[in-house]
Design a protein around this motif. Structure first.
Motif, PDB file in Angstrom:
ATOM      1  N   THR A  51       0.840  -1.194   0.000  1.00 43.17           N
ATOM      2  CA  THR A  51       0.000   0.000   0.000  1.00 43.17           C
ATOM      3  C   THR A  51       0.877   1.247   0.000  1.00 43.17           C
ATOM      4  O   THR A  51       2.034   1.215   0.419  1.00 43.17           O
ATOM      5  N   ARG A  52       0.317   2.340  -0.476  1.00 43.85           N
ATOM      6  CA  ARG A  52       1.058   3.612  -0.494  1.00 43.85           C
ATOM      7  C   ARG A  52       1.385   4.064   0.930  1.00 43.85           C
ATOM      8  O   ARG A  52       2.458   4.603   1.189  1.00 43.85           O
ATOM      9  N   GLY A  53       0.457   3.850   1.843  1.00 42.11           N
ATOM     10  CA  GLY A  53       0.696   4.223   3.238  1.00 42.11           C
ATOM     11  C   GLY A  53       1.869   3.469   3.837  1.00 42.11           C
ATOM     12  O   GLY A  53       2.665   4.033   4.600  1.00 42.11           O
ATOM     13  N   ALA A  54       2.002   2.189   3.489  1.00 42.31           N
ATOM     14  CA  ALA A  54       3.131   1.397   3.981  1.00 42.31           C
ATOM     15  C   ALA A  54       4.439   1.928   3.411  1.00 42.31           C
ATOM     16  O   ALA A  54       5.458   1.961   4.112  1.00 42.31           O
ATOM     17  N   VAL A  55       4.423   2.365   2.159  1.00 40.19           N
ATOM     18  CA  VAL A  55       5.636   2.925   1.546  1.00 40.19           C
ATOM     19  C   VAL A  55       6.019   4.238   2.233  1.00 40.19           C
ATOM     20  O   VAL A  55       7.191   4.473   2.529  1.00 40.19           O
ATOM     21  N   ILE A  56       5.050   5.072   2.518  1.00 35.81           N
ATOM     22  CA  ILE A  56       5.326   6.347   3.188  1.00 35.81           C
ATOM     23  C   ILE A  56       5.886   6.096   4.586  1.00 35.81           C
ATOM     24  O   ILE A  56       6.865   6.724   4.998  1.00 35.81           O
ATOM     25  N   ASP A  57       5.299   5.156   5.328  1.00 38.13           N
ATOM     26  CA  ASP A  57       5.822   4.811   6.656  1.00 38.13           C
ATOM     27  C   ASP A  57       7.238   4.254   6.562  1.00 38.13           C
ATOM     28  O   ASP A  57       8.092   4.555   7.396  1.00 38.13           O
ATOM     29  N   PHE A  58       7.491   3.444   5.551  1.00 33.26           N
ATOM     30  CA  PHE A  58       8.821   2.870   5.346  1.00 33.26           C
ATOM     31  C   PHE A  58       9.843   3.957   5.058  1.00 33.26           C
ATOM     32  O   PHE A  58      10.961   3.919   5.574  1.00 33.26           O
ATOM     33  N   MET A  59       9.483   4.942   4.247  1.00 33.96           N
ATOM     34  CA  MET A  59      10.414   6.016   3.930  1.00 33.96           C
ATOM     35  C   MET A  59      10.705   6.865   5.172  1.00 33.96           C
ATOM     36  O   MET A  59      11.833   7.321   5.360  1.00 33.96           O
ATOM     37  N   LYS A  60       9.716   7.071   6.030  1.00 33.90           N
ATOM     38  CA  LYS A  60       9.957   7.775   7.292  1.00 33.90           C
ATOM     39  C   LYS A  60      10.939   6.973   8.148  1.00 33.90           C
ATOM     40  O   LYS A  60      11.847   7.532   8.762  1.00 33.90           O
ATOM     41  N   TYR A  61      10.741   5.651   8.181  1.00 35.70           N
ATOM     42  CA  TYR A  61      11.640   4.771   8.926  1.00 35.70           C
ATOM     43  C   TYR A  61      13.065   4.863   8.376  1.00 35.70           C
ATOM     44  O   TYR A  61      14.016   4.968   9.142  1.00 35.70           O
ATOM     45  N   LEU A  62      13.205   4.846   7.052  1.00 39.45           N
ATOM     46  CA  LEU A  62      14.544   4.937   6.447  1.00 39.45           C
ATOM     47  C   LEU A  62      15.211   6.264   6.775  1.00 39.45           C
ATOM     48  O   LEU A  62      16.402   6.305   7.075  1.00 39.45           O
ATOM     49  N   ASN A  63      14.454   7.357   6.711  1.00 38.26           N
ATOM     50  CA  ASN A  63      15.024   8.673   7.008  1.00 38.26           C
ATOM     51  C   ASN A  63      15.479   8.768   8.462  1.00 38.26           C
ATOM     52  O   ASN A  63      16.475   9.411   8.757  1.00 38.26           O
ATOM     53  N   GLU A  64      14.751   8.127   9.377  1.00 37.52           N
ATOM     54  CA  GLU A  64      15.130   8.158  10.798  1.00 37.52           C
ATOM     55  C   GLU A  64      16.377   7.334  11.056  1.00 37.52           C
ATOM     56  O   GLU A  64      17.206   7.713  11.869  1.00 37.52           O
ATOM     57  N   THR A  65      16.508   6.194  10.379  1.00 38.00           N
ATOM     58  CA  THR A  65      17.653   5.319  10.629  1.00 38.00           C
ATOM     59  C   THR A  65      18.926   5.807   9.957  1.00 38.00           C
ATOM     60  O   THR A  65      20.012   5.390  10.330  1.00 38.00           O
TER      61      THR A  65
END
Length: 67
Positions: A51-65
């Motif tokens: 889902t698009r929402g999962a991709v957006i959450d994943f990108m937030k996770y990547l930016n934090e890490t």
């Protein structure tokens, strides 16, 4: 009308267009296998649906890490 799920290829295009980040299919596959990105796979060895929402959450996770 937008589709509720993106295929792996569409997910890579979405990441490139929306977040200006290039990711290979192998890198996406590893994140899926590790559970960093939530997806559905209806057949074993089949295409992932994300889902698009999962991709957006994943990108937030990547930016934090990456900080």
């Amino acid at each position: 009308m937008r589709k509720p799920y993106l295929t792996s290829e569409e997910t890579l295009e979405f990441i490139r267009d929306e977040f200006d980040m290039f990711m290979t299919y192998e890198a996406l596959k590893k994140h899926l296998q590790r559970g960093n990105l939530k997806a559905k796979q209806f057949r074993k060895g089949g295409n992932y649906l994300i889902t698009r929402g999962a991709v957006i959450d994943f990108m937030k996770y990547l930016n934090e890490t990456r900080r």
